[in-house]
Each structure stands twice: as C-alpha cells, then as structure tokens.
Design a protein around this motif. Structure first.
Motif, mmCIF file in Angstrom:
data_model
loop_
_atom_site.group_PDB
_atom_site.id
_atom_site.type_symbol
_atom_site.label_atom_id
_atom_site.label_comp_id
_atom_site.label_asym_id
_atom_site.label_seq_id
_atom_site.Cartn_x
_atom_site.Cartn_y
_atom_site.Cartn_z
ATOM 1 N N ILE A 146 0.803 -1.220 0.000
ATOM 2 C CA ILE A 146 0.000 0.000 0.000
ATOM 3 C C ILE A 146 0.842 1.279 0.000
ATOM 4 O O ILE A 146 0.495 2.208 -0.727
ATOM 5 C CB ILE A 146 -1.026 -0.030 1.150
ATOM 6 N N PRO A 147 1.915 1.388 0.762
ATOM 7 C CA PRO A 147 2.686 2.643 0.691
ATOM 8 C C PRO A 147 3.170 2.977 -0.724
ATOM 9 O O PRO A 147 3.054 4.125 -1.164
ATOM 10 C CB PRO A 147 3.853 2.398 1.636
ATOM 11 N N LYS A 148 3.649 1.997 -1.451
ATOM 12 C CA LYS A 148 4.124 2.222 -2.821
ATOM 13 C C LYS A 148 2.952 2.575 -3.733
ATOM 14 O O LYS A 148 3.039 3.480 -4.564
ATOM 15 C CB LYS A 148 4.863 0.978 -3.332
ATOM 16 N N PHE A 149 1.820 1.868 -3.572
ATOM 17 C CA PHE A 149 0.636 2.150 -4.374
ATOM 18 C C PHE A 149 0.163 3.591 -4.152
ATOM 19 O O PHE A 149 -0.107 4.323 -5.106
ATOM 20 C CB PHE A 149 -0.487 1.162 -4.029
ATOM 21 N N THR A 150 0.071 4.001 -2.896
ATOM 22 C CA THR A 150 -0.372 5.359 -2.573
ATOM 23 C C THR A 150 0.575 6.393 -3.167
ATOM 24 O O THR A 150 0.140 7.406 -3.708
ATOM 25 C CB THR A 150 -0.459 5.533 -1.041
ATOM 26 N N GLU A 151 1.850 6.145 -3.047
ATOM 27 C CA GLU A 151 2.849 7.049 -3.609
ATOM 28 C C GLU A 151 2.668 7.192 -5.127
ATOM 29 O O GLU A 151 2.716 8.301 -5.668
ATOM 30 C CB GLU A 151 4.242 6.509 -3.297
ATOM 31 N N GLN A 152 2.423 6.083 -5.810
ATOM 32 C CA GLN A 152 2.237 6.131 -7.256
ATOM 33 C C GLN A 152 0.940 6.840 -7.643
ATOM 34 O O GLN A 152 0.903 7.587 -8.621
ATOM 35 C CB GLN A 152 2.280 4.717 -7.842
ATOM 36 N N VAL A 153 -0.127 6.642 -6.882
ATOM 37 C CA VAL A 153 -1.385 7.345 -7.156
ATOM 38 C C VAL A 153 -1.172 8.851 -7.030
ATOM 39 O O VAL A 153 -1.601 9.628 -7.888
ATOM 40 C CB VAL A 153 -2.513 6.865 -6.217
ATOM 41 N N LEU A 154 -0.498 9.272 -5.964
ATOM 42 C CA LEU A 154 -0.240 10.700 -5.784
ATOM 43 C C LEU A 154 0.676 11.246 -6.876
ATOM 44 O O LEU A 154 0.505 12.386 -7.330
ATOM 45 C CB LEU A 154 0.357 10.956 -4.395
ATOM 46 N N GLU A 155 1.624 10.448 -7.317
ATOM 47 C CA GLU A 155 2.510 10.856 -8.407
ATOM 48 C C GLU A 155 1.700 11.084 -9.690
ATOM 49 O O GLU A 155 1.891 12.083 -10.378
ATOM 50 C CB GLU A 155 3.572 9.792 -8.637
ATOM 51 N N TYR A 156 0.801 10.162 -10.004
ATOM 52 C CA TYR A 156 -0.046 10.319 -11.190
ATOM 53 C C TYR A 156 -0.962 11.529 -11.042
ATOM 54 O O TYR A 156 -1.217 12.239 -12.017
ATOM 55 C CB TYR A 156 -0.866 9.055 -11.446
ATOM 56 N N TYR A 157 -1.456 11.783 -9.859
ATOM 57 C CA TYR A 157 -2.307 12.954 -9.621
ATOM 58 C C TYR A 157 -1.514 14.238 -9.884
ATOM 59 O O TYR A 157 -2.018 15.165 -10.522
ATOM 60 C CB TYR A 157 -2.862 12.930 -8.194
#
Length: 121
Positions: A80-91
C-alpha cells in the motif's frame, strides 16, 4: 452649567459620533448586491475546496480498501505505501498537464469497463 445644558451637550456629542449617510434606493440596492456577490463567491470557494478534499479522500481510500479486502489480503502492509505514492505521483502529473483526462477515461473504459460521461441537468 445646569442639567439641561449638560444633556444638550451629551446629545450633541452623541450625534457627532454617529455618521449619517443619505443613499438612494438604487445605491442601497447596489451596495446590498455587492455584499451578496462577495459572500456568494466565498461560499462557492469553500464548497469547491470541500468537494476537492472529499474527492481526494475518496480517490485514496476507496481503491485501498478494495485492494486490502480483495486483492492484497496478506501483503497489503508492504504494497500500500508504494501504491499510494504512485497514485499521488499520477495525480501530480495530471495537475501539471502531463496526463490527458480523455486518455485516462478511455483507458478506464477499455480496461475497466467503466465509462464516465458528463451530463447536463
């Protein structure tokens, strides 16, 4: 100075402190409209900020819950930490204009089977 003179003097001092304006009905209506416009703009800005905050919370929490409950039941603590980081990066990339909203919607339709359309009410 007797009591009547003192009272007269107090009333004169009170009148000097109170400003009196003469406005036409049109001037008064315009002043009220301007006040309402300013207040309406503030309320709209606050509503927009609230909607953005709610959307961001949902953007992060709903996918995480689905991933934890149905896909990463044993490994979500690591993933989850990596997933959240990638979602915020795409945002951030979308905010900077690096991602096209139409392309994202097209991918969602093609791969996810969900079509998002704007409608007028």
């Amino acid at each position: 100075m007797n009591r009547a003179e003192r009272r007269r003097q107090e009333r004169a001092a009170q009148k000097a402190k109170t400003a009196t304006y003469n406005l036409t009905k049109e001037q008064l209506d315009n002043a009220v409209k301007e006040g309402i416009k300013e207040k309406l703009a503030e309320v709209k800005e606050q509503a927009t900020q609230d909607a953005i905050n709610t959307a961001m919370v949902l953007l992060l929490t709903l996918p995480l819950e689905v991933l934890m409950d149905h896909y990463w039941q044993k490994s979500y603590a690591k993933r989850i930490p990596k997933f959240t980081e990638q979602v915020l990066e795409y945002y951030e990339r979308w905010q900077n204009g690096e991602l096209d909203m139409d392309k994202l919607k097209e991918d969602l339709w093609e791969y996810g089977g969900v079509r998002l359309e704007e409608r007028e009410d």
